[in-house]
Design an enzyme around this catalytic site. Structure first.
Site, mmCIF file in Angstrom:
data_model
loop_
_atom_site.group_PDB
_atom_site.id
_atom_site.type_symbol
_atom_site.label_atom_id
_atom_site.label_comp_id
_atom_site.label_asym_id
_atom_site.label_seq_id
_atom_site.Cartn_x
_atom_site.Cartn_y
_atom_site.Cartn_z
ATOM 1 N N GLY A 41 3.859 11.970 -7.395
ATOM 2 C CA GLY A 41 2.818 11.354 -6.801
ATOM 3 C C GLY A 41 2.012 12.343 -5.621
ATOM 4 O O GLY A 41 2.537 12.302 -4.522
ATOM 5 N N GLY A 54 -1.231 11.902 -4.344
ATOM 6 C CA GLY A 54 -2.308 11.195 -3.676
ATOM 7 C C GLY A 54 -2.185 11.589 -2.305
ATOM 8 O O GLY A 54 -1.385 12.376 -1.899
ATOM 9 N N LYS A 67 4.446 0.664 -2.189
ATOM 10 C CA LYS A 67 4.425 -0.807 -1.675
ATOM 11 C C LYS A 67 3.594 -1.665 -2.596
ATOM 12 O O LYS A 67 2.404 -1.240 -3.106
ATOM 13 C CB LYS A 67 3.620 -0.700 -0.379
ATOM 14 C CG LYS A 67 4.305 0.336 0.646
ATOM 15 C CD LYS A 67 3.812 0.382 1.931
ATOM 16 C CE LYS A 67 4.427 1.282 2.872
ATOM 17 N NZ LYS A 67 3.663 1.402 3.978
ATOM 18 N N ALA A 106 -1.469 8.630 6.007
ATOM 19 C CA ALA A 106 -1.255 9.943 5.561
ATOM 20 C C ALA A 106 -1.747 11.123 6.383
ATOM 21 O O ALA A 106 -1.320 12.223 6.577
ATOM 22 C CB ALA A 106 -1.946 9.881 3.988
ATOM 23 N N LYS A 158 1.508 -6.758 3.595
ATOM 24 C CA LYS A 158 0.605 -6.369 4.494
ATOM 25 C C LYS A 158 -0.566 -5.847 3.994
ATOM 26 O O LYS A 158 -1.716 -5.894 4.648
ATOM 27 C CB LYS A 158 1.305 -5.465 5.499
ATOM 28 C CG LYS A 158 1.843 -3.769 4.841
ATOM 29 C CD LYS A 158 0.799 -2.731 4.952
ATOM 30 C CE LYS A 158 1.265 -1.618 4.238
ATOM 31 N NZ LYS A 158 0.380 -0.458 4.717
ATOM 32 N N SER A 192 -7.305 2.131 7.395
ATOM 33 C CA SER A 192 -6.493 1.532 6.458
ATOM 34 C C SER A 192 -7.455 1.283 5.175
ATOM 35 O O SER A 192 -8.709 0.744 5.428
ATOM 36 C CB SER A 192 -5.962 0.093 6.905
ATOM 37 O OG SER A 192 -5.697 -0.822 5.893
ATOM 38 N N VAL A 221 -6.702 4.159 -4.392
ATOM 39 C CA VAL A 221 -5.963 2.833 -4.915
ATOM 40 C C VAL A 221 -5.885 2.004 -3.773
ATOM 41 O O VAL A 221 -5.398 2.251 -2.909
ATOM 42 C CB VAL A 221 -4.904 3.248 -5.716
ATOM 43 C CG1 VAL A 221 -3.957 1.696 -5.920
ATOM 44 C CG2 VAL A 221 -4.771 4.176 -6.887
#
Length: 327
Positions: A7, A9, A103, A135, A186, A253, A281
């Site tokens: 992955g 991303g 998650k 990130a 969350k 976020s 995403v």
């Protein structure tokens, strides 16, 4: 330890950058644009402005990732089963540890990530890597804290040593279920908080909603483990309280930003348009549906998750949604 990250991303790329100081990393992507971007410029199109070390080898073929001691899965939860099936079809060895850095709750089965891996790769040991971690900040190598949850203490100790970096405070836990429940929910709560902030309802309502969110985490946590032995270190640690604070208070976020745009809109019909414009995403969108149906299955009440679900999937009005969130 040789580590593969599946992955590429923003999150998977950030982990690769972070770990490449002390490890040789293989980074897998099935996105040809991302592969070409990293190969040509040593930057990912998913995380521009952050150089990827030459210690990171980028691959398009998943078979090139299996000769590792550990594989970090940083793919969206809804893609996790498919990726695990590909690893199984490549004859992944049983002694390769699987570290889950995703998650959510699978929509088709209502299973947590570890339950998905246990079904597809039942002989591989599993650990969970979770906590408050944007990130971009991880890629900058700014300080952050994470939880490594593993029910195998020997493997956990080994992974703790390998994943530890100067800028990371890493905590060990055996609470695999609790850490994943916190991590999944969350993102839904962040959408709800974004709506409150977008509607300019104030920080009092915002703080009350975050507080209420912890009760819903606890409800699902209790229902999943089937007893009252909730680990307070999980609820009050980085994997829950820490991640909630970060994800529900910063427009960095993706989920909070998504909710903020909904709250700032005057029409709930704009949701699909807002979603389609997102470059990443929005895990909370899928998890809202999964959490709603899982709560129904387990016969528990989770009013925030239900309100977000009905707004996103049943065209509930923003006004009715807010009424639930603030009361």
């Amino acid at each position: 330890m040789k580590i593969s990250i599946l992955g590429a991303g923003a999150w998977g790329t950030a982990i690769a950058i972070s770990l490449s100081d002390k490890q040789d990393i293989t980074l897998w992507t099935r996105n040809k644009t991302t592969f070409e971007s990293i190969s040509r410029t040593r930057e990912s199109d998913k995380l521009l402005g952050y150089r990827i070390s030459d210690n990171v080898s980028v691959k398009l073929a998943i078979e090139a990732t299996i000769n590792a001691s550990a594989i970090i899965l940083a793919v969206p939860t809804q893609s996790l089963r498919e990726v695990c099936q590909q690893l199984r079809d490549c004859n992944l060895k049983q002694d390769v540890a699987i570290i889950l850095a995703c998650k959510g709750i699978e929509k088709s089965t209502l299973k947590l990530p570890n339950e998905i891996v246990n079904e597809v790769l039942p002989n591989n040991c599993i650990a969970i890597f979770s906590g408050p971690s944007f990130a971009m900040e991880v890629a900058k190598k700014l300080p952050y804290s994470m939880v490594l949850a593993c029910q195998n203490d020997i493997l956990g100790s080994k992974l703790m040593s390998e994943l530890q970096q100067e800028n990371i405070k890493l905590y060990f836990s055996n609470d695999v279920i609790g850490v994943q429940v916190c991590a999944a929910l969350k993102n839904v709560f962040a959408i709800a908080c974004g709506i409150i902030l977008g509607k300019k309802l104030g920080f009092n309502a915002h703080a009350a909603l975050i507080t209420k969110s912890i009760n819903e985490v606890r409800a699902l946590y209790l229902a999943k483990i089937g007893n009252s032995n909730v680990n307070m270190d999980t609820l009050l640690g980085p994997a829950c309280l820490g991640d909630l604070i970060m994800t529900c208070t910063s427009l960095n976020s993706r989920n909070l930003s998504f909710g903020f745009k909904i709250g700032s809109s005057n029409n709930s019909s704009d949701i699909q348009q807002i979603l389609s414009k997102s470059k990443s995403v929005i895990e909370g969108f899928s998890t809202a549906q999964s959490a709603f149906y899982l709560a129904e299955k387990l016969k528990i009440k989770m009013s925030i998750c239900e309100a977000v679900y009905r707004l996103l999937y049943e065209n509930a009005s923003i006004e009715d949604t807010i009424s639930v969130l603030v009361n």
